[in-house]
Scaffold this active site. Structure first.
Site, PDB file in Angstrom:
ATOM      1  N   TYR A  31       0.922  -1.144   0.111  1.00 38.96           N
ATOM      2  CA  TYR A  31       0.094  -0.048   0.032  1.00 38.96           C
ATOM      3  C   TYR A  31       0.963   1.371  -0.018  1.00 38.96           C
ATOM      4  O   TYR A  31       1.101   1.820   1.093  1.00 38.96           O
ATOM      5  CB  TYR A  31      -0.781   0.061   1.385  1.00 38.96           C
ATOM      6  CG  TYR A  31      -1.820  -1.134   1.321  1.00 38.96           C
ATOM      7  CD1 TYR A  31      -2.712  -1.201   0.340  1.00 38.96           C
ATOM      8  CD2 TYR A  31      -1.757  -1.988   2.456  1.00 38.96           C
ATOM      9  CE1 TYR A  31      -3.599  -2.543   0.518  1.00 38.96           C
ATOM     10  CE2 TYR A  31      -2.664  -3.006   2.404  1.00 38.96           C
ATOM     11  CZ  TYR A  31      -3.560  -3.311   1.475  1.00 38.96           C
ATOM     12  OH  TYR A  31      -4.469  -4.479   1.697  1.00 38.96           O
ATOM     13  N   ASN A  36      -7.128   6.695   3.552  1.00 38.78           N
ATOM     14  CA  ASN A  36      -7.777   7.636   4.475  1.00 38.78           C
ATOM     15  C   ASN A  36      -7.816   7.290   5.901  1.00 38.78           C
ATOM     16  O   ASN A  36      -7.367   8.054   6.532  1.00 38.78           O
ATOM     17  CB  ASN A  36      -9.280   7.771   3.740  1.00 38.78           C
ATOM     18  CG  ASN A  36     -10.326   8.684   4.441  1.00 38.78           C
ATOM     19  OD1 ASN A  36     -10.353   8.832   5.558  1.00 38.78           O
ATOM     20  ND2 ASN A  36     -11.116   9.265   3.442  1.00 38.78           N
ATOM     21  N   TRP A  37      -8.482   6.206   5.972  1.00 42.64           N
ATOM     22  CA  TRP A  37      -8.787   5.824   7.469  1.00 42.64           C
ATOM     23  C   TRP A  37      -7.435   5.611   8.139  1.00 42.64           C
ATOM     24  O   TRP A  37      -7.293   5.554   9.486  1.00 42.64           O
ATOM     25  CB  TRP A  37     -10.104   5.073   7.821  1.00 42.64           C
ATOM     26  CG  TRP A  37     -10.079   3.637   7.793  1.00 42.64           C
ATOM     27  CD1 TRP A  37      -9.444   3.016   6.461  1.00 42.64           C
ATOM     28  CD2 TRP A  37     -10.593   2.608   8.304  1.00 42.64           C
ATOM     29  NE1 TRP A  37      -9.888   1.741   6.525  1.00 42.64           N
ATOM     30  CE2 TRP A  37     -10.586   1.418   7.553  1.00 42.64           C
ATOM     31  CE3 TRP A  37     -11.627   2.466   9.479  1.00 42.64           C
ATOM     32  CZ2 TRP A  37     -11.261   0.335   8.109  1.00 42.64           C
ATOM     33  CZ3 TRP A  37     -12.323   1.661  10.060  1.00 42.64           C
ATOM     34  CH2 TRP A  37     -11.846   0.209   9.001  1.00 42.64           C
ATOM     35  N   ASP A  38      -6.519   4.816   7.505  1.00 41.84           N
ATOM     36  CA  ASP A  38      -5.209   4.298   7.870  1.00 41.84           C
ATOM     37  C   ASP A  38      -4.656   5.685   8.588  1.00 41.84           C
ATOM     38  O   ASP A  38      -3.954   5.552   9.771  1.00 41.84           O
ATOM     39  CB  ASP A  38      -4.274   3.846   6.791  1.00 41.84           C
ATOM     40  CG  ASP A  38      -4.818   2.551   6.353  1.00 41.84           C
ATOM     41  OD1 ASP A  38      -6.003   2.669   5.562  1.00 41.84           O
ATOM     42  OD2 ASP A  38      -4.053   1.403   6.451  1.00 41.84           O
ATOM     43  N   TYR A  83       1.123  -1.107  -7.134  1.00 41.29           N
ATOM     44  CA  TYR A  83      -0.164  -1.280  -6.558  1.00 41.29           C
ATOM     45  C   TYR A  83      -1.189  -1.100  -7.934  1.00 41.29           C
ATOM     46  O   TYR A  83      -0.821  -0.304  -8.795  1.00 41.29           O
ATOM     47  CB  TYR A  83      -0.459   0.011  -5.699  1.00 41.29           C
ATOM     48  CG  TYR A  83      -1.775   0.110  -5.042  1.00 41.29           C
ATOM     49  CD1 TYR A  83      -2.210  -0.803  -4.079  1.00 41.29           C
ATOM     50  CD2 TYR A  83      -2.858   0.759  -5.895  1.00 41.29           C
ATOM     51  CE1 TYR A  83      -3.490  -0.888  -3.564  1.00 41.29           C
ATOM     52  CE2 TYR A  83      -4.321   0.580  -5.397  1.00 41.29           C
ATOM     53  CZ  TYR A  83      -4.645  -0.251  -4.340  1.00 41.29           C
ATOM     54  OH  TYR A  83      -5.904  -0.232  -3.914  1.00 41.29           O
ATOM     55  N   GLN A 103     -13.897   6.518   2.559  1.00 40.78           N
ATOM     56  CA  GLN A 103     -13.632   5.498   3.632  1.00 40.78           C
ATOM     57  C   GLN A 103     -14.205   6.021   5.014  1.00 40.78           C
ATOM     58  O   GLN A 103     -14.524   6.975   4.972  1.00 40.78           O
ATOM     59  CB  GLN A 103     -12.123   5.003   3.546  1.00 40.78           C
ATOM     60  CG  GLN A 103     -11.783   3.671   2.986  1.00 40.78           C
ATOM     61  CD  GLN A 103     -10.016   3.702   3.425  1.00 40.78           C
ATOM     62  OE1 GLN A 103      -9.473   4.415   3.854  1.00 40.78           O
ATOM     63  NE2 GLN A 103      -9.892   2.012   3.174  1.00 40.78           N
ATOM     64  N   GLY A 157     -14.073  -0.071   3.997  1.00 38.35           N
ATOM     65  CA  GLY A 157     -12.766  -0.466   4.810  1.00 38.35           C
ATOM     66  C   GLY A 157     -12.691  -1.816   4.991  1.00 38.35           C
ATOM     67  O   GLY A 157     -11.656  -2.260   5.603  1.00 38.35           O
ATOM     68  N   ASP A 159     -13.081  -4.839   3.061  1.00 42.17           N
ATOM     69  CA  ASP A 159     -13.047  -5.119   1.631  1.00 42.17           C
ATOM     70  C   ASP A 159     -13.778  -6.223   1.283  1.00 42.17           C
ATOM     71  O   ASP A 159     -14.702  -6.292   0.231  1.00 42.17           O
ATOM     72  CB  ASP A 159     -11.483  -5.234   1.011  1.00 42.17           C
ATOM     73  CG  ASP A 159     -10.782  -3.832   1.117  1.00 42.17           C
ATOM     74  OD1 ASP A 159     -11.375  -3.049   1.825  1.00 42.17           O
ATOM     75  OD2 ASP A 159      -9.544  -3.839   0.599  1.00 42.17           O
ATOM     76  N   TYR A 350      -8.208 -12.306   4.801  1.00 36.04           N
ATOM     77  CA  TYR A 350      -8.649 -10.650   4.760  1.00 36.04           C
ATOM     78  C   TYR A 350      -9.835 -10.563   5.747  1.00 36.04           C
ATOM     79  O   TYR A 350      -9.845 -10.796   7.064  1.00 36.04           O
ATOM     80  CB  TYR A 350      -8.982 -10.156   3.394  1.00 36.04           C
ATOM     81  CG  TYR A 350      -8.151  -9.239   3.243  1.00 36.04           C
ATOM     82  CD1 TYR A 350      -6.788  -9.132   3.384  1.00 36.04           C
ATOM     83  CD2 TYR A 350      -8.537  -7.663   2.659  1.00 36.04           C
ATOM     84  CE1 TYR A 350      -6.096  -8.080   3.339  1.00 36.04           C
ATOM     85  CE2 TYR A 350      -7.822  -7.004   2.502  1.00 36.04           C
ATOM     86  CZ  TYR A 350      -6.443  -6.954   2.615  1.00 36.04           C
ATOM     87  OH  TYR A 350      -5.646  -5.799   2.486  1.00 36.04           O
ATOM     88  N   GLU A 394      -0.607  -6.725   9.258  1.00 27.67           N
ATOM     89  CA  GLU A 394      -1.863  -5.934   8.972  1.00 27.67           C
ATOM     90  C   GLU A 394      -3.230  -6.399   9.881  1.00 27.67           C
ATOM     91  O   GLU A 394      -3.950  -5.753  10.247  1.00 27.67           O
ATOM     92  CB  GLU A 394      -1.956  -6.306   7.366  1.00 27.67           C
ATOM     93  CG  GLU A 394      -3.020  -5.782   6.674  1.00 27.67           C
ATOM     94  CD  GLU A 394      -3.194  -5.816   5.292  1.00 27.67           C
ATOM     95  OE1 GLU A 394      -2.238  -6.607   4.930  1.00 27.67           O
ATOM     96  OE2 GLU A 394      -3.967  -5.218   4.702  1.00 27.67           O
TER      97      GLU A 394
HETATM   98  C1  GLC Z   1      -7.111  -2.545   2.611  1.00 26.91           C
HETATM   99  C2  GLC Z   1      -8.084  -2.773   3.978  1.00 26.91           C
HETATM  100  C3  GLC Z   1      -8.588  -1.039   3.964  1.00 26.91           C
HETATM  101  C4  GLC Z   1      -7.226  -0.403   4.295  1.00 26.91           C
HETATM  102  C5  GLC Z   1      -6.191  -0.554   3.061  1.00 26.91           C
HETATM  103  C6  GLC Z   1      -4.949  -0.127   3.613  1.00 26.91           C
HETATM  104  O1  GLC Z   1      -7.630  -2.494   1.504  1.00 26.91           O
HETATM  105  O2  GLC Z   1      -9.106  -3.359   3.312  1.00 26.91           O
HETATM  106  O3  GLC Z   1      -9.374  -1.072   5.162  1.00 26.91           O
HETATM  107  O4  GLC Z   1      -7.372   0.930   4.478  1.00 26.91           O
HETATM  108  O5  GLC Z   1      -6.033  -2.029   3.010  1.00 26.91           O
HETATM  109  O6  GLC Z   1      -4.489  -0.486   4.836  1.00 26.91           O
END
Ligand code: GLC
Length: 428
Positions: A31, A36-38, A83, A103, A157, A159, A350, A394
């Site tokens: 990644y 966003n939420w990360d 990616y 997200q 978020g 997935d 996942y 993760e």
């Molecule tokens: C995956 C997760 C998502 C997260 C991303 C980066 O797509 O499902 O929630 O934001 O990874 O960590």
């Protein structure tokens, strides 16, 4: 065997290594952009030892906010080939390039947590947060249904949660064409979504592109599901935003003149509070997602079934705690992302079983704020034990605690830092 002090210094060095100047990538390789939420959870980790970076991380995300108020789920600040799907596939035509969906809106709650350290910077973010929340209200179901809907599994978020299987199965992926996944070069395919799911993820991206990412058109995506996690997170974020507006002493009416046609924050909060009960499924005895087109609930509970307390909704607290305790008896660690007794449960794949520390964090925050402190503490201890057992993965297998997915993960490090330094969870 690492001591807690060793793990704390490892967590800090993971964040430092994953920084790309003004933001932090979730993990190197898998990644490589700003998520966003990360980023918002990571800001909580930064706040434990580098306040300046915490604020920069949040502000950087809002630099990519769309004029409509939407805050994208990925910001492609740099070019990276590791990616897929990258900016050319999303084709949103924005500067900086971004994805076209959002997200979970945790930002306002994170800002509230750290606001005391720099009230001026918190105040400057208020109009941005307000605009983003209004976007959820207008374009993601809240005005119409009283709950938040998602238009792509990635918007949740979470997935590849089994909840999305049925609504995703009706998405036509026959025109998707050839493409090459990159995630399975970096992580074992047995932990990642299947190809048939990926085809449909891409078909939904192509639907957005075909509609030039118009908010109105995308709200009617072929995939539309009401999500109890986004709804709880948004409701908590709205109450935290209302608190921040009050604390800053700003005049709500003048907060943002760009789209005051939308409902004021107090109405939005009431709408969500009234709407939340729609998630209750008597069949599953849990809060479950549902398809707004049919009204049908998903068949089993997920980690989101424990999030009502986070939104301040405690009318079914005993059922929520009972579900947590049942899962505790079935798995070595909590909280599994999906009902462990269901046929679709997969401990390593996942969002079909593994534990995510950021979800544990919001669940525990909610339980503590509703006085279920023992349950919150149980989740916190289980989370810290996962890191002690396997490191900063993760996510984690709920049966044996083994690490799943990418290693040296930023948000796992951030939650460790937050929880090891501030054992008290709950509303401040
Ligand atoms: C995956 C997760 C998502 C997260 C991303 C980066 O797509 O499902 O929630 O934001 O990874 O960590």
């Amino acid at each position: 065997m690492s001591t807690d002090a060793d793990l704390t210094s490892q967590a800090k060095s993971i964040l430092r290594r994953n920084t790309r100047g003004e933001y932090t990538v979730p993990t190197n390789g898998l990644y490589p952009f700003q998520w966003n939420w990360d980023s918002m959870f990571v800001a909580l980790g930064w706040a434990e030892f580098d306040e300046e970076m915490a604020w920069t991380e949040i502000e950087k995300l809002f630099d990519a906010q769309w004029a409509s108020g939407m805050v994208p789920h990925i910001v492609f600040w740099t070019e990276e080939s590791s990616y897929f799907p990258g900016p050319d596939v999303w084709s949103t035509g924005r500067v900086p390039p971004t994805s076209g969906i959002s997200q979970p809106p945790v930002a306002a709650s994170v800002v509230r947590r750290i606001a005391d350290s720099q009230p001026d910077r918190a105040a400057r973010l208020l109009p941005h947060l307000e605009r983003w929340h209004r976007w959820w209200y207008e374009f993601r179901g809240v005005r119409e249904l009283g709950v938040a809907t998602i238009t792509h599994p990635w918007e949740s978020g979470r997935d590849n949660l089994p909840d999305w299987d049925l609504p995703l199965s009706v998405v036509d992926a026959s025109g998707v064409g050839r493409y090459e996944r990159r995630d399975t070069d970096l992580v074992d395919a047995s932990m990642r979504p299947h190809d048939h799911e990926y085809d449909r993820y891409l078909a939904l991206v192509q639907f957005g592109v075909a509609n030039e990412w118009s908010d109105k058109e995308c709200a009617n995506s072929p995939f539309r599901v009401a999500d109890p996690a986004i709804t709880a997170i948004l409701l908590r974020a709205e109450t935290d935003l209302a608190f921040l507006i009050d604390a800053a002493g700003v005049d709500y009416e003048h907060l943002d003149s760009t789209c005051m046609t939308s409902a004021p924050i107090s109405d939005r909060i009431k709408r969500l509070q009234d709407g939340y009960e729609q998630f209750w499924s008597t069949d599953a005895s849990a809060y479950c997602s549902f398809d707004p087109r049919t009204g049908n609930h998903a068949l089993a509970g997920t980690s989101a079934s424990l999030l009502a307390p986070y939104a301040g909704i405690d009318s079914r607290l005993s059922e929520v705690v009972a579900l947590l305790q049942r899962w505790r008896g079935q798995t070595g660690f909590v909280v599994p992302s999906f009902e462990p007794a269901a046929a679709e449960f997969e401990a390593d794949r996942y969002w079909r079983g593994p534990i995510w520390l950021v979800v544990n964090y919001v669940i525990a925050e909610g339980l503590a704020s509703c006085d279920a402190v023992d349950s919150a503490e149980m989740i916190r201890q289980s989370s810290l034990d996962l890191v002690r057992t396997s490191g900063f993965y993760e996510s984690f297998n709920p049966l044996d605690g083994a690490g799943v997915g990418g290693a040296d993960f930023s948000w796992t490090a951030a939650i460790w830092l937050r929880w090891i330094n501030s054992p008290y969870v709950g509303r401040t």
